[in-house]
Structures are given as C-alpha cells and as structure tokens.
Scaffold this motif. Structure first.
Motif: not given
Length: 500
Positions: A14-24, A41-42, A56-69
């Motif tokens: 555990a760290m005492t500060s949080f990151a801002e960008d995450y690869v999930c 990437t979040i 949420l960058n480069n997101f999609y719904f069911g294989g359909i890209p919807v861009g940034t959410v």
C-alpha cells in the motif's frame, strides 16, 4: 461481488498517494455474452469539490468503439489514507450518440497504485470490470531488450529479466565477462512474437556456469557453485535499477494456478561426474515482496506459493515443447506481491557442460501465468447455494429478489473469481458468467430463480455451521470486522479473501 468487489483482493504494498493514470485489464459482458479480453487506459483524479473524475480512453461497447467516456464528480463513499471507495449513478454521453443520456452505475475502489472499477450500463446491455492489478509478467515473450549498462554495445538483456551481466556479489566482475544469454529469432510454433531468449552454459575457470535468467537479480558470491551465496534474489524495498531503468523485480499480485511456457533444450557434453544431470530447470517463488532468494540460505516465511520442475525439462531433440508447472500454495496469511522466477540450463548448480564447444542450450518463449482455479462456494446475498460444485452449472434457487452482480460471490481456495450477471425476466433465469483473477472468461452458471419476497435469503441454503477462526488484514494484523481487505479462516478449513 459484494457491495464493492467483495470477492476481489488487491495484494500489493500500500502506498500513501494514488496514481492518476492506470492501464487496466477489462472483462466485459454485452447482453450476457462475454467479450474478448482487452486493456484500456484510465485516468482517475480528485477534483476541487473533493469528488473524483474518471476518464476511460478508447472505450467500446460490445466491440463498437465509442471513444472517450467521462464520468465526472464520482462520490466518495469512504476515504482513508490509502483507500478510497467510490460510487456514482449518473447519465453519460458518448460521441457516437450525441445528446442521448446513457444511464450508468459505477462502483470503484482505489488503493495504493491500483484501481478497480465495476460499470453497469443497462441501456446498452453492458457490464464491465476493470482492474490495474498485476497478474501477468512483463515481457513474458522476450520481445523487448536493453543494454545491461551504458558501456555495452548491444542490447543483450530482456526487459524485466536479468542475467549474470547485471549480477551483484563479490565475484560478479569475474563471471560477468562471459555472455550466457542472447536474443533469438527462433520462436515457438504459432507465436505471434519475433524473439525468444537463448541461454548457454560455459566454462568459467574450469567450472560449469549455467546459463540463467531471472525476474529478480543474480548474485555471484562464491566460487563454489552450490553455495547459496550464488543465487537469484528479489526484494521490492531495494532501489537499484537495471539498464532499462526498471527495478530488479517482476511483480505479481494475483494467485496464479500455474506457470506456462515453451522451451527447447539441448544437453551439452557430459563427463562421468555430471552424466546424471540431464535436465534444465524452472523455479518460481510467489512472495510478499520482502527479501527472498533461490536457492534459499534459510527457511523463508514470506513465500505464498512455489512452482518448480527440476526433472522434466530434458533434451527436446531440436523441437519446442509446451510446459505447465503448477503452484503449491502454502498455509500462510500473506498476499502475493512479487514473483521470483529462475530458468537455468542445468537443474544442478555447476553440474552442466564445461565444454564451450558443446554447451547446454535452453530456449524459453511466451512465459504466462495461468489462472484457472475453480470456485468451491457460490454465495447469493452472503448465503451459500446448497450443493454447489464447480462442475455443476445449473441450480434452482429461491431468493427474495433478483441478485445483482454485487450480490454474487464465488469463493476459491487460492484464487479470486467473480461473476457478471444477466437476468431474463421472462424465464426468471439469471445467467452468471464467471471470470478468473486475470479477467479471462471461465464458465457460465445458470440459476433458475424462484422469487419469493417473503422467503428471505435463508432459503438459498442450509446452515453450514462454520465459524470464524481468524481474520487478518494485509499487514497480518488480527481484525474483528471484515472491512477493507481481509483474509478470513473458518472452522471448516476454508479461507475467504475479500474487500468490503
């Protein structure tokens, strides 16, 4: 999953500060159908109002890209120094449907440098779980290489892996002069990669020096090959970095079932003294991140699990072979944080070829952690389903209301799994898609529901009679309540890891 990812555990320092960008990693169901695993990437930042903005960058719904959410002003449910629980129910908009409000329910959790997010987007039939936890090795395919130090002319050490040229120890300068590890374009059948790693033995001052790679760091501390001062080791508290600027570590916070890889091995020249040493070796130690070495110089109590093979990796006659080595989990109340893997051209220290014209040669490609642990218990509303076994996939249950994702909780002995649900209100069938700790789809369970508001949750099961024996947090401290990240042992021998 319970209120917020109750069947998931983030096992890391555990760290005492949080990151801002995450690869999930991302698991997704669309109308109850599992989608292909992917990564996104979040970004998650705290705004001036004390709430959180998640993108949420480069997101999609069911294989359909919807861009940034973008999900703005997410409410804080609970916040401590290194733990934040988030929740929001709001409408979002996406570029492909401008002006159309899309309802979304978000539950999320931040701890240290990791994030979990659960999304329910009912109007498009989509459910998503995202996690930044490290469950796979970096550079398991050996595609990326770096120079050991600034004076090296070529890139000869695979990223996130290390060999004798980056060793420490009082004899490192003597043994590091002979190169034992090379990038190779000889890859396993069906590989999408271009490289593998090649290891060779050699004779150093008349002694056989095994070709070795490790996710930790090598130490050359003795002229006696079997001396534990000659070892690989890992310690997350160390600040040393390799030629790529990375620590001598390859972190894993999951609970893998096995390690899978491809290998090709040629046994070199043998004498009467070493004729019995016919195999290469692999040894993987899943630890809590504190110091550990292989071979051991003492008994270590920080090892979560071990996967080892010193007998099967014999000469393959020029062919690539697959291999799966299963982890043996220890009865310890600690969580994984790092994985010390060591591959060597001979299973015996100093026991290989001393002929530089006919050395032992070992190729390794596509090392991967396998997560296929099956659940032992299915809880609905914190209540076990009677007669549940992993192989039986259909159950008749009576419940007071339709369970949501947060009401479904699978338990495993040594791993973490979870379910995403889809309900058919015409047939009263709840479909639960089971995902493993690596967010890869595993199996579908079908629950035929009888909905009886007066029945209560007791009707889901008969009493098990088990009691709590101990409950500890990730620091190993005894706690009374299952709040935050806890590991609970019960009187029937089962163990439950959860966040609540």
């Amino acid at each position: 999953m319970k209120k917020v990812f109750s069947i998931l555990v983030m096992a890391f320092v555990a760290m005492t500060s949080f990151a801002e960008d995450y690869v999930c990693g991302m698991a997704m169901d669309v109308n109850g159908t599992p989608q292909e695993f992917n990564t996104v990437t979040i970004s998650c930042t705290k705004n001036e109002a004390g709430k959180y903005d998640i993108t949420l960058n480069n997101f999609y719904f069911g294989g359909i890209p919807v861009g940034t959410v973008e999900v703005k002003d997410v409410d804080v449910v609970e916040e401590e120094e290194d733990f934040v629980e988030l929740h929001s129910e709001q409408n979002i908009s996406i570029a492909m449907m401008p002006g159309v409000p899309i309802p979304l329910v978000l539950n999320a959790m931040l701890e240290g440098n990791n994030i979990f997010i659960h999304l329910d987007i009912p109007d498009v039939g989509t459910k998503v779980v995202l996690s930044s936890r490290e469950t796979q090795l970096q550079n398991g395919g050996f595609e990326d290489w770096h120079k050991v130090n600034a004076t090296d002319a070529t890139e000869n050490e695979p990223n996130a892996w290390h060999h004798i040229m980056s060793a420490t120890g009082k004899f490192a300068s003597i043994v590091s002069g002979t190169l034992h590890v090379f990038p190779s374009d000889d890859v396993r059948p069906g590989s999408t990669g271009k490289k593998s790693v090649k290891m060779e033995s050699s004779s150093v001052l008349g002694i056989s020096a095994n070709g070795t790679i490790t996710t930790g760091r090598m130490k050359a501390g003795s002229f006696t090959p079997s001396d534990p001062q000659n070892c690989t080791f890992m310690d997350l508290s160390l600040t040393d970095v390799d030629g790529n600027g990375q620590p001598f570590a390859n972190n894993i916070v999951g609970h893998p079932t096995a390690i899978h890889f491809w290998y090709k091995y040629k046994m070199g020249a043998r004498t009467a003294d070493n004729a019995a040493n016919k195999t290469a070796s692999v040894n993987a130690l899943l630890t809590d991140g504190t110091y550990c070495q292989d071979p051991a110089d003492k008994e270590y109590d920080n090892i979560v699990a071990v996967a080892q093979d010193v007998t099967s990796m014999g000469d393959t006659n020029g062919e690539w072979k697959e291999m799966t080595v299963y982890f043996d989990y220890k009865d310890v109340e600690i969580s994984p944080a790092s994985l010390l893997i060591t591959f060597s051209t001979c299973a015996v220290a100093g026991g290989g070829s001393t002929d530089n014209d006919n050395p032992d040669v070992l190729y390794i490609d596509d090392v991967e952690m396998v997560y296929n642990e099956m659940p032992t218990v299915l809880n609905i509303f914190d209540t076990p389903v009677e007669g549940f076994t992993a192989d039986k996939t259909t159950y008749d249950v009576t419940v007071p209301t339709v369970p949501t994702d947060m009401d479904i909780d699978f338990e495993c002995d040594n791993a973490l799994v979870f379910g995403l649900t889809s309900f058919n209100d015409q047939s009263n069938v709840l479909t639960v898609n089971l995902y493993n700790e690596d967010l890869k789809f595993v199996k579908t369970y079908t629950l035929n529901l009888t909905i009886d508001p007066s029945a209560g949750v007791e009707s889901v099961k008969g009493e098990t009679g088990k009691t709590v024996v101990s409950r500890v947090n990730l620091a190993g401290q005894q706690v009374k309540n299952a709040k935050g990240i806890t590991i609970t042992k019960y009187s029937d021998g089962t163990t439950e890891k959860r966040i609540k």
